[in-house]
Write an enzyme that holds these catalytic residues in place. Structure first.
Site, PDB file in Angstrom:
ATOM      1  N   GLU A   1       0.818  -1.206   0.000  1.00  0.00           N
ATOM      2  CA  GLU A   1       0.000   0.000   0.000  1.00  0.00           C
ATOM      3  C   GLU A   1       0.856   1.261   0.000  1.00  0.00           C
ATOM      4  O   GLU A   1       0.529   2.248  -0.667  1.00  0.00           O
ATOM      5  CB  GLU A   1      -0.959   0.006   1.190  1.00  0.00           C
ATOM      6  CG  GLU A   1      -2.103  -0.991   1.079  1.00  0.00           C
ATOM      7  CD  GLU A   1      -3.039  -0.698  -0.085  1.00  0.00           C
ATOM      8  OE1 GLU A   1      -3.048   0.446  -0.584  1.00  0.00           O
ATOM      9  OE2 GLU A   1      -3.761  -1.615  -0.498  1.00  0.00           O
TER      10      GLU A   1
ATOM     11  N   TYR B   1      -6.688   6.639   3.976  1.00  0.00           N
ATOM     12  CA  TYR B   1      -6.896   5.556   3.012  1.00  0.00           C
ATOM     13  C   TYR B   1      -6.080   4.322   3.383  1.00  0.00           C
ATOM     14  O   TYR B   1      -6.594   3.195   3.404  1.00  0.00           O
ATOM     15  CB  TYR B   1      -6.531   5.992   1.586  1.00  0.00           C
ATOM     16  CG  TYR B   1      -6.279   4.780   0.713  1.00  0.00           C
ATOM     17  CD1 TYR B   1      -7.341   4.005   0.263  1.00  0.00           C
ATOM     18  CD2 TYR B   1      -4.974   4.358   0.432  1.00  0.00           C
ATOM     19  CE1 TYR B   1      -7.116   2.844  -0.470  1.00  0.00           C
ATOM     20  CE2 TYR B   1      -4.747   3.203  -0.299  1.00  0.00           C
ATOM     21  CZ  TYR B   1      -5.825   2.454  -0.748  1.00  0.00           C
ATOM     22  OH  TYR B   1      -5.591   1.303  -1.459  1.00  0.00           O
TER      23      TYR B   1
ATOM     24  N   ASP C   1      -9.728   4.720  -2.809  1.00  0.00           N
ATOM     25  CA  ASP C   1      -8.592   5.233  -3.562  1.00  0.00           C
ATOM     26  C   ASP C   1      -9.110   5.821  -4.875  1.00  0.00           C
ATOM     27  O   ASP C   1     -10.325   5.982  -5.055  1.00  0.00           O
ATOM     28  CB  ASP C   1      -7.551   4.133  -3.801  1.00  0.00           C
ATOM     29  CG  ASP C   1      -8.022   3.057  -4.780  1.00  0.00           C
ATOM     30  OD1 ASP C   1      -9.210   3.052  -5.170  1.00  0.00           O
ATOM     31  OD2 ASP C   1      -7.186   2.199  -5.157  1.00  0.00           O
TER      32      ASP C   1
ATOM     33  N   CYS D   1     -13.924  -0.628 -15.286  1.00  0.00           N
ATOM     34  CA  CYS D   1     -14.398   0.751 -15.125  1.00  0.00           C
ATOM     35  C   CYS D   1     -13.234   1.715 -15.297  1.00  0.00           C
ATOM     36  O   CYS D   1     -12.925   2.523 -14.421  1.00  0.00           O
ATOM     37  CB  CYS D   1     -15.054   0.927 -13.752  1.00  0.00           C
ATOM     38  SG  CYS D   1     -16.100   2.394 -13.614  1.00  0.00           S
TER      39      CYS D   1
ATOM     40  N   CYS E   1     -18.821  -1.149 -19.994  1.00  0.00           N
ATOM     41  CA  CYS E   1     -20.072  -1.270 -19.238  1.00  0.00           C
ATOM     42  C   CYS E   1     -20.836  -2.559 -19.560  1.00  0.00           C
ATOM     43  O   CYS E   1     -21.553  -3.087 -18.699  1.00  0.00           O
ATOM     44  CB  CYS E   1     -20.952  -0.057 -19.501  1.00  0.00           C
ATOM     45  SG  CYS E   1     -20.224   1.512 -18.956  1.00  0.00           S
TER      46      CYS E   1
END
Length: 362
Positions: free
Chosen positions: A49, A132, A150, A202, A209
């Site tokens: 991270e 986050y 994020d 996405c 989609c």
């Protein structure tokens, strides 16, 4: 919520559909546990991270493997030499992350017996861990319900709810909407599934989609304009700075300096420069009197808040003379091991590509 379409969303259906998709299509990453299995190694989650902040998964993989081979846990990293860690980080950018990595590892060892605390509140007290990252670690490493947002999640959620308020003003709306759809169970898998969805289906441009598992609940897909989300304020142009970088050669060695412990690229080995900053151009004064030659090439680099162009000047140094100030002679044959930041590595490559072994006269 202002700026949010008022369509009815069944949050349980969204989580269920996304987790079912994740169980089949989850990315295989070295720091992840498989979907639905035990929680991932907390050290691996934390390290990944921190590395992934403002960096891509593709860029992080090799660095993660290197770090975990050399420093496999908090104790090993806490005992590491600072210069070795900074050199191993070189090229990954945003070097304050590497300094905070060391600070955090040492706090974890000194104050938490080498184990990360499990709550968001306790994680937030550690160096380099913001909201986050604390949420991501709590969910992914410890299975706690946490709202993980994020850039990928921002994009997915802003499209799901057609949030028209532009970033960054929409961040509270996006977080509240993410909270609505985050399940109590498998929160870590859900967070990673959202990240995967944003990184793949996405996408920023031309989202797919037709194959999205959440198309049934997506307001932006229903409206036919997913690409306009998340809305953003126009970006201000980055200031352009200029400066010089200096190549001082002697007997198959080049003179390297250590940058100040505070500021941009702090504590890193580098070529000497003329003290350019994010706010000021360099003063164009070489670090020592010499017969300087200006190369017909330059290097350019884009930082978060400004762009930089550096001209390159080169000279040779007498074999029997002391170096020009504080620094060290570094062998050219192992320059790749100096841990130069990307900007100075570009400058070194430009010099070597232009001929390398100049016979400069002092």
């Amino acid at each position: 919520m202002s700026g949010v379409q008022q369509a009815i969303h069944k949050s349980g259906d969204i989580a269920q559909a996304l987790l079912a998709h994740y169980d089949v299509h989850a990315r295989t990453l070295p720091w992840r546990a498989p979907p639905g299995q035990n929680f991932a190694n907390p050290y691996h989650v934390w390290l990944s991270e921190i590395m992934l902040q403002q960096t891509t998964v593709a860029a992080v993989g090799a660095y993660f493997q290197k770090f975990t081979q050399i420093w496999p846990d908090f104790a090993a990293l806490a005992a590491a030499n600072d210069a070795d860690v900074m050199a191993a980080w070189a090229g990954l950018g945003y070097y304050a992350r590497a300094r905070n990595l060391l600070k955090c590892a040492r706090v974890v060892v000194a104050e938490h017996a080498g184990r990360l605390p499990e709550t968001e509140a306790a994680l937030l007290k550690l160096p380099g861990i913001g909201p986050y990252t604390a949420a991501a670690i709590a969910a992914i490493a410890f299975g706690q319900r946490a709202v993980v947002v994020d850039a990928n999640v921002e994009r997915v959620v802003s499209r799901l709810f057609a949030i028209s308020t532009p970033l960054p003003q929409s961040k509270p709306l996006i977080r509240a909407a993410t909270d609505r759809i985050t399940p109590d169970g498998r929160a870590g898998d859900f967070a990673q599934a959202m990240m995967d969805l944003g990184a793949g289906i996405c996408s920023v441009r031309a989202p797919s989609c037709l194959i999205c598992p959440l198309a049934f609940a997506c307001d932006a897909a229903r409206l036919g304009n997913p690409e306009i989300y998340p809305a953003k304020m126009p970006k201000a142009a980055k200031p352009q700075r200029t400066g010089h970088v200096y190549w001082i050669a002697r007997d198959e060695h080049v003179w390297l300096v250590r940058r100040d412990e505070k500021g941009l690229l702090a504590g890193m080995r580098a070529l000497p420069d003329d003290q350019w900053t994010a706010r000021l151009d360099g003063h164009a004064t070489p670090p020592a009197p010499a017969n300087w030659q200006n190369l017909p090439v330059h290097v350019a680099h884009v930082f978060t808040h400004f762009s930089l162009r550096l001209d390159i000047a080169v000279t040779s140094w007498p074999a029997d003379a002391d170096g020009p100030g504080d620094g060290e002679w570094w062998p050219l044959k192992s320059l790749d091991k100096a841990g130069l930041p990307t900007l100075f590595r570009k400058a070194a490559e430009a010099v070597l590509d232009a001929g390398g072994k100049y016979e400069y006269a002092r």
